[in-house]
Design a protein around this motif. Structure first.
Motif, PDB file in Angstrom:
ATOM      1  N   GLU A 182       0.812  -1.217   0.000  1.00  0.00           N
ATOM      2  CA  GLU A 182       0.000   0.000   0.000  1.00  0.00           C
ATOM      3  C   GLU A 182       0.845   1.267   0.000  1.00  0.00           C
ATOM      4  O   GLU A 182       0.454   2.283  -0.604  1.00  0.00           O
ATOM      5  N   ALA A 183       2.010   1.231   0.662  1.00  0.00           N
ATOM      6  CA  ALA A 183       2.853   2.432   0.749  1.00  0.00           C
ATOM      7  C   ALA A 183       3.379   2.874  -0.610  1.00  0.00           C
ATOM      8  O   ALA A 183       3.835   4.015  -0.755  1.00  0.00           O
ATOM      9  N   ASN A 184       3.307   2.009  -1.618  1.00  0.00           N
ATOM     10  CA  ASN A 184       3.795   2.368  -2.952  1.00  0.00           C
ATOM     11  C   ASN A 184       2.827   3.267  -3.703  1.00  0.00           C
ATOM     12  O   ASN A 184       3.164   3.773  -4.779  1.00  0.00           O
ATOM     13  N   GLY A 185       1.622   3.431  -3.172  1.00  0.00           N
ATOM     14  CA  GLY A 185       0.673   4.353  -3.790  1.00  0.00           C
ATOM     15  C   GLY A 185      -0.029   3.826  -5.019  1.00  0.00           C
ATOM     16  O   GLY A 185      -0.569   4.607  -5.806  1.00  0.00           O
ATOM     17  N   GLU A 186      -0.059   2.501  -5.202  1.00  0.00           N
ATOM     18  CA  GLU A 186      -0.719   1.922  -6.375  1.00  0.00           C
ATOM     19  C   GLU A 186      -1.838   0.963  -5.971  1.00  0.00           C
ATOM     20  O   GLU A 186      -2.171   0.022  -6.692  1.00  0.00           O
ATOM     21  N   ASP A 187      -2.427   1.218  -4.785  1.00  0.00           N
ATOM     22  CA  ASP A 187      -3.558   0.425  -4.285  1.00  0.00           C
ATOM     23  C   ASP A 187      -3.240  -1.067  -4.234  1.00  0.00           C
ATOM     24  O   ASP A 187      -4.119  -1.902  -4.451  1.00  0.00           O
ATOM     25  N   ASN A 188      -1.971  -1.385  -3.943  1.00  0.00           N
ATOM     26  CA  ASN A 188      -1.520  -2.773  -3.795  1.00  0.00           C
ATOM     27  C   ASN A 188      -1.666  -3.591  -5.075  1.00  0.00           C
ATOM     28  O   ASN A 188      -1.683  -4.817  -5.046  1.00  0.00           O
ATOM     29  N   ARG A 189      -1.744  -2.895  -6.215  1.00  0.00           N
ATOM     30  CA  ARG A 189      -1.839  -3.615  -7.494  1.00  0.00           C
ATOM     31  C   ARG A 189      -0.472  -4.026  -8.017  1.00  0.00           C
ATOM     32  O   ARG A 189      -0.370  -4.901  -8.876  1.00  0.00           O
ATOM     33  N   ASP A 190       0.584  -3.377  -7.556  1.00  0.00           N
ATOM     34  CA  ASP A 190       1.925  -3.655  -8.066  1.00  0.00           C
ATOM     35  C   ASP A 190       2.527  -4.846  -7.333  1.00  0.00           C
ATOM     36  O   ASP A 190       2.054  -5.268  -6.284  1.00  0.00           O
ATOM     37  N   GLY A 191       3.588  -5.388  -7.902  1.00  0.00           N
ATOM     38  CA  GLY A 191       4.284  -6.511  -7.277  1.00  0.00           C
ATOM     39  C   GLY A 191       3.661  -7.845  -7.628  1.00  0.00           C
ATOM     40  O   GLY A 191       2.497  -7.940  -8.038  1.00  0.00           O
ATOM     41  N   GLU A 192       4.445  -8.897  -7.469  1.00  0.00           N
ATOM     42  CA  GLU A 192       4.015 -10.251  -7.792  1.00  0.00           C
ATOM     43  C   GLU A 192       2.967 -10.742  -6.791  1.00  0.00           C
ATOM     44  O   GLU A 192       3.142 -10.605  -5.583  1.00  0.00           O
ATOM     45  N   SER A 193       1.887 -11.340  -7.295  1.00  0.00           N
ATOM     46  CA  SER A 193       0.832 -11.854  -6.417  1.00  0.00           C
ATOM     47  C   SER A 193       0.999 -13.333  -6.105  1.00  0.00           C
ATOM     48  O   SER A 193       0.433 -13.828  -5.128  1.00  0.00           O
ATOM     49  N   HIS A 194       1.754 -14.053  -6.920  1.00  0.00           N
ATOM     50  CA  HIS A 194       1.958 -15.485  -6.712  1.00  0.00           C
ATOM     51  C   HIS A 194       3.419 -15.687  -6.315  1.00  0.00           C
ATOM     52  O   HIS A 194       4.309 -15.756  -7.160  1.00  0.00           O
ATOM     53  N   ASN A 195       3.662 -15.805  -5.017  1.00  0.00           N
ATOM     54  CA  ASN A 195       5.037 -15.810  -4.513  1.00  0.00           C
ATOM     55  C   ASN A 195       5.551 -17.183  -4.092  1.00  0.00           C
ATOM     56  O   ASN A 195       6.657 -17.280  -3.588  1.00  0.00           O
ATOM     57  N   ARG A 196       4.751 -18.236  -4.247  1.00  0.00           N
ATOM     58  CA  ARG A 196       5.173 -19.604  -3.895  1.00  0.00           C
ATOM     59  C   ARG A 196       5.699 -19.649  -2.454  1.00  0.00           C
ATOM     60  O   ARG A 196       6.776 -20.181  -2.190  1.00  0.00           O
ATOM     61  N   ASN A 197       4.928 -19.089  -1.551  1.00  0.00           N
ATOM     62  CA  ASN A 197       5.395 -18.946  -0.176  1.00  0.00           C
ATOM     63  C   ASN A 197       4.336 -19.425   0.800  1.00  0.00           C
ATOM     64  O   ASN A 197       3.206 -19.759   0.406  1.00  0.00           O
ATOM     65  N   TRP A 198       4.716 -19.469   2.085  1.00  0.00           N
ATOM     66  CA  TRP A 198       3.811 -19.902   3.145  1.00  0.00           C
ATOM     67  C   TRP A 198       4.124 -19.100   4.398  1.00  0.00           C
ATOM     68  O   TRP A 198       5.282 -18.993   4.801  1.00  0.00           O
ATOM     69  N   ASN A 199       3.081 -18.547   5.015  1.00  0.00           N
ATOM     70  CA  ASN A 199       3.268 -17.692   6.184  1.00  0.00           C
ATOM     71  C   ASN A 199       3.258 -18.450   7.502  1.00  0.00           C
ATOM     72  O   ASN A 199       3.181 -17.848   8.568  1.00  0.00           O
ATOM     73  N   CYS A 200       3.342 -19.771   7.452  1.00  0.00           N
ATOM     74  CA  CYS A 200       3.356 -20.628   8.647  1.00  0.00           C
ATOM     75  C   CYS A 200       2.051 -20.537   9.430  1.00  0.00           C
ATOM     76  O   CYS A 200       2.016 -20.763  10.654  1.00  0.00           O
ATOM     77  N   GLY A 201       0.970 -20.190   8.734  1.00  0.00           N
ATOM     78  CA  GLY A 201      -0.360 -20.247   9.326  1.00  0.00           C
ATOM     79  C   GLY A 201      -0.890 -18.965   9.909  1.00  0.00           C
ATOM     80  O   GLY A 201      -2.066 -18.896  10.289  1.00  0.00           O
ATOM     81  N   VAL A 202      -0.066 -17.913   9.966  1.00  0.00           N
ATOM     82  CA  VAL A 202      -0.494 -16.628  10.519  1.00  0.00           C
ATOM     83  C   VAL A 202       0.019 -15.524   9.610  1.00  0.00           C
ATOM     84  O   VAL A 202       1.195 -15.538   9.227  1.00  0.00           O
ATOM     85  N   GLU A 203      -0.836 -14.564   9.265  1.00  0.00           N
ATOM     86  CA  GLU A 203      -0.397 -13.466   8.414  1.00  0.00           C
ATOM     87  C   GLU A 203       0.250 -12.370   9.245  1.00  0.00           C
ATOM     88  O   GLU A 203      -0.376 -11.795  10.149  1.00  0.00           O
ATOM     89  N   GLY A 204       1.527 -12.080   8.943  1.00  0.00           N
ATOM     90  CA  GLY A 204       2.223 -10.999   9.605  1.00  0.00           C
ATOM     91  C   GLY A 204       2.826 -11.397  10.941  1.00  0.00           C
ATOM     92  O   GLY A 204       2.828 -12.572  11.335  1.00  0.00           O
ATOM     93  N   PRO A 205       3.361 -10.428  11.681  1.00  0.00           N
ATOM     94  CA  PRO A 205       4.017 -10.697  12.964  1.00  0.00           C
ATOM     95  C   PRO A 205       3.055 -11.344  13.965  1.00  0.00           C
ATOM     96  O   PRO A 205       1.848 -11.127  13.929  1.00  0.00           O
ATOM     97  N   THR A 206       3.631 -12.145  14.839  1.00  0.00           N
ATOM     98  CA  THR A 206       2.844 -12.824  15.869  1.00  0.00           C
ATOM     99  C   THR A 206       3.686 -12.992  17.120  1.00  0.00           C
ATOM    100  O   THR A 206       4.925 -13.039  17.050  1.00  0.00           O
ATOM    101  N   ASP A 207       3.002 -13.106  18.265  1.00  0.00           N
ATOM    102  CA  ASP A 207       3.680 -13.385  19.533  1.00  0.00           C
ATOM    103  C   ASP A 207       3.691 -14.873  19.849  1.00  0.00           C
ATOM    104  O   ASP A 207       4.230 -15.277  20.884  1.00  0.00           O
TER     105      ASP A 207
END
Length: 722
Positions: A479-504
């Motif tokens: 979002e900080a790029n100012g393009e409404d999150n349309r830019d950048g690759e959407s298919h990253n072949r990744n896994w967030n280990c079950g939680v999106e973003g930082p966690t305790d």
């Protein structure tokens, strides 16, 4: 000799005929020769600028083989200059000459000033694009600088580290040291900062042998970024192919950046570290037909760019950046080669990584292995001897060319990245493709005589998630790029280990840390040339932004106040294992053949969890998530400088991507009499708390883990002759 006296405001300047070569501005001790290529221009004005910005125009009267030239006695180092080229303005036919636009010399060795957003930058009238914009652009554009640099190299030479010994570290000059506490504030974010002992020591202790610098050719920011209050951070928007980017210099923009760049190279060479430049010869900063006129477009639009055959007012765009340089044309190819030779011979860089290299190899539409670009590079006595790395794709049809560049090229192996990410993200892809990637990608590089080091292996790069984010975010957060999150690759072949973003949650935190180690262990234990992305060894995050090209701030900079010392130790340990084990950095492809005198082992063998070698069924089992790779160090096809065969330790490397622990069998004789656990990703630093020796037979691999086991052999009894 004919002399022309040009009338200028406030002074008289003699203009001698000069010579057409070399191109650019060259001081000879008493004056400067200026030479500029423009095939379609009808007149060229050389514009000199006083320190207060006052402009003096000199008409160049001589033209030889489409090169306009003149020598100005008394003009020397420090002189700011540019050009104005006269000719037809007819966008419909591809002609965009406009003398109201000050143009940067493509061959200038230094650049002064920044691009300032103003309507004057654009060569056309926005109300009527078929008409020229006659507003003077000079106050808003950078200028070239005449330089003379007699840097004391004191015997410095290219390092020429063998490819098989190379570990590449991709890094941004500014981002490397902007927050480094041991680099003086005045040097942070500069060439001098990168050469500071505090940062060089980090590189040396990590074990890398080469830095691959994101673009340092002089670049500017795109108008659409300037309108949003952002700037181009990565630098893939080149304007000057001979000039070090002035904003990275603590010495300012008067030519001191050239000396500072050379001092950086010299300091890195003294530490045994090569310098590789990421270069962008496929497109320029002028963008599409709506972009600014800064240099090439005004010098000779149809001569420098690939115009659309059906509509010459538009460009053929294989780059996604609005234009494509036309390397099919001899003057453009000469520009590219002159630039490359300059950076090797004058700046002492050790190699190049070519951005979107497929665009350079297009003869007409298809990517051509026999294009003039390859021919000229291959025969050049300077450029052909340094490291050449291709990003083997562009956005055009047929542009994905991984495995198809000819010798002596190496390539960013995009298939390696995709396969390793798939495996560790839990995708059911089996181990067949993984086996190719772990052993140098013989399916891609063997047929044309290249060796395993043709594969530059990587999991992350500047473009995309850093390693920490690859296991923390499932979705991009741009979002900080100012393009409404349309830019950048959407298919990253990744896994967030079950939680999106930082966690305790400590269990998720531990899993993410292990997954980072799994990716890095796989990379550093694979045959080929590993490339680390700066900060991955420190735990750097971009907060989920996978396209931080416009984030010149803490999002992109290395955060030296929040480093993970255990991860750094892990990476350093893994690099050390690789450096000390020739079998982990093979110079020839494995054969899978029996090693003479071994009792039946092979130079390369693959094991299933049951301790048996993989069957044909196993190779096509997409559910298989565990594989053992056996590398016999007695089967190396490697000789030392005196021709003697090299013998190394043997290794058994297990990769287990499954979510549960798995029982495996360590093979016995003749494969091994025992095994020493040298690296295990369940430990924060990769080292078990105490030396661990394992006998042949059953053992258990933890879930989602990599083990590197050094093979132990019982010494043969010595027989005594009667």
């Amino acid at each position: 000799m004919l002399r022309v006296t040009a009338s200028t405001t406030g002074r008289q300047v003699e203009v001698w005929p000069g010579v057409p070569a070399p191109l650019g501005a060259h001081w000879d001790g008493t004056g400067t020769n200026f030479a500029l290529w423009s095939a379609g221009g009808t007149a060229v004005d050389l514009c000199l600028f006083d320190p207060d910005g006052t402009e003096h125009r000199q008409r160049l009267q001589e033209t030889t083989h489409q090169v306009w030239h003149g020598r100005l006695p008394g003009v020397g180092p420090g002189q700011r200059y540019g050009y104005r080229v006269h000719g037809p303005f007819d966008p419909a036919s591809g002609a965009r000459y406009n003398p109201a636009k000050l143009l940067l010399d493509p061959y200038t060795r230094a650049v002064d000033g920044e691009l300032r957003l103003d309507e004057a930058l654009f060569g056309f009238d926005r109300r009527d694009p078929g008409q020229p914009n006659t507003t003077d652009s000079a106050p808003f554009v950078p200028r070239g600088v005449v330089i003379h640099d007699s840097f004391p190299w004191d015997g410095d030479q290219l390092l020429r580290t063998p490819w098989s010994d190379t570990v590449v570290y991709e890094v941004h000059v500014k981002g490397a040291t902007m927050t480094h506490p041991d680099v003086p504030p005045a040097l942070r974010g500069t060439y001098a900062g990168l050469a500071h002992p505090a940062f060089v020591e980090h590189l040396v202790s990590l074990g890398v042998t080469a830095v691959e610098l994101l673009p340092v050719h002089s670049f500017v920011s795109e108008p659409h970024l300037l309108r949003r209050g952002l700037t181009n951070y990565w630098g893939y928007n080149t304007l000057g192919y001979f000039a070090p980017h002035a904003a990275y210099s603590s010495a300012g923009s008067g030519g001191g950046q050239v000396t500072e760049f050379k001092a950086m190279v010299k300091a890195l060479h003294a530490a045994g570290i090569e310098v590789i430049l990421d270069v962008v010869y496929n497109h320029t900063a002028e963008g599409d037909h709506t972009g600014p006129t800064l240099s090439f477009r005004g010098l000779d639009n149809g001569g420098y760019y690939r115009l659309n055959g059906e509509d010459p007012s538009r460009y053929t765009d294989y780059t996604g950046c609005g234009n494509t340089l036309d390397v099919r044309r001899p003057p453009v190819l000469a520009l590219l080669m002159d630039s490359l030779r300059y950076w090797v011979t004058e700046m002492h860089v050790d190699g190049f990584r070519f951005d979107l290299a497929s665009a350079l190899a297009r003869s007409f539409h298809d990517v051509d292995r026999l294009s003039a670009f390859f021919d000229v590079v291959h025969q050049d006595p300077v450029v052909s001897t340094v490291k050449l790395i291709a990003e083997p794709w562009d956005i055009g049809e047929g542009g994905y060319q991984v495995g198809n560049f000819p010798p002596p090229w190496t390539e960013w192996n995009g298939k390696y990245r995709d396969t390793v990410r798939d495996v560790w993200s839990g995708a059911k892809v089996g181990v067949r493709d993984l086996a190719y990637r772990l052993t140098g990608s013989s399916d891609l590089y063997r047929s044309d005589g290249r060796r395993p080091f043709a594969s530059v292996n990587f999991v992350t790069a500047h473009d995309g998630f850093p390693m920490a984010d690859l296991v923390t975010y499932q979705e991009k957060h741009n979002e900080a790029n100012g393009e409404d999150n349309r830019d950048g690759e959407s298919h990253n072949r990744n896994w967030n280990c079950g939680v999106e973003g930082p966690t305790d949650d400590p269990s998720v935190q531990e899993l993410r840390a292990r997954q980072v180690r799994n990716h890095l262990a796989t990379l550093l234990l694979s045959t080929g040339v590993p490339m680390l992305t700066a900060g991955d060894e420190l735990g750097r995050t971009q907060g989920g932004n996978n396209n931080a090209y416009c984030q010149d701030n803490e999002v992109s900079w290395l955060d030296w106040a929040a480093i993970d010392p255990d991860l750094w130790s892990f990476v350093s340990h893994a690099v050390g294992l690789r450096r000390n084990s020739p079998v982990l950095r093979q110079e020839a492809f494995f054969e899978g053949s029996e090693v003479p005198g071994s009792g039946g082992t092979r130079d390369l063998a693959w094991f299933a969890p049951n301790g048996e070698q993989l069957t044909s069924h196993d190779w096509f089992d997409t559910g298989l998530q565990t594989v053992g790779m056996y590398l016999d160090g007695r089967g190396l096809r490697l000789r030392d400088q005196r021709g003697r065969p090299v013998v190394d330790d043997s290794w058994l490397i297990w990769l287990h991507a499954g979510p549960e622990p798995v029982d495996v069998v360590l093979p016995g004789a003749p494969w091994g009499d025992g095994y020493e656990l040298a690296l295990a990703t369940e430990y924060a630093t990769g080292l078990p708390p105490r030396p661990t020796a394992l006998p042949p037979g059953g053992t258990q691999l933890p879930s989602r883990s990599v083990w590197a086991l050094r093979v132990l052999r019982t010494p043969e009894p010595i027989s005594h002759a009667e």
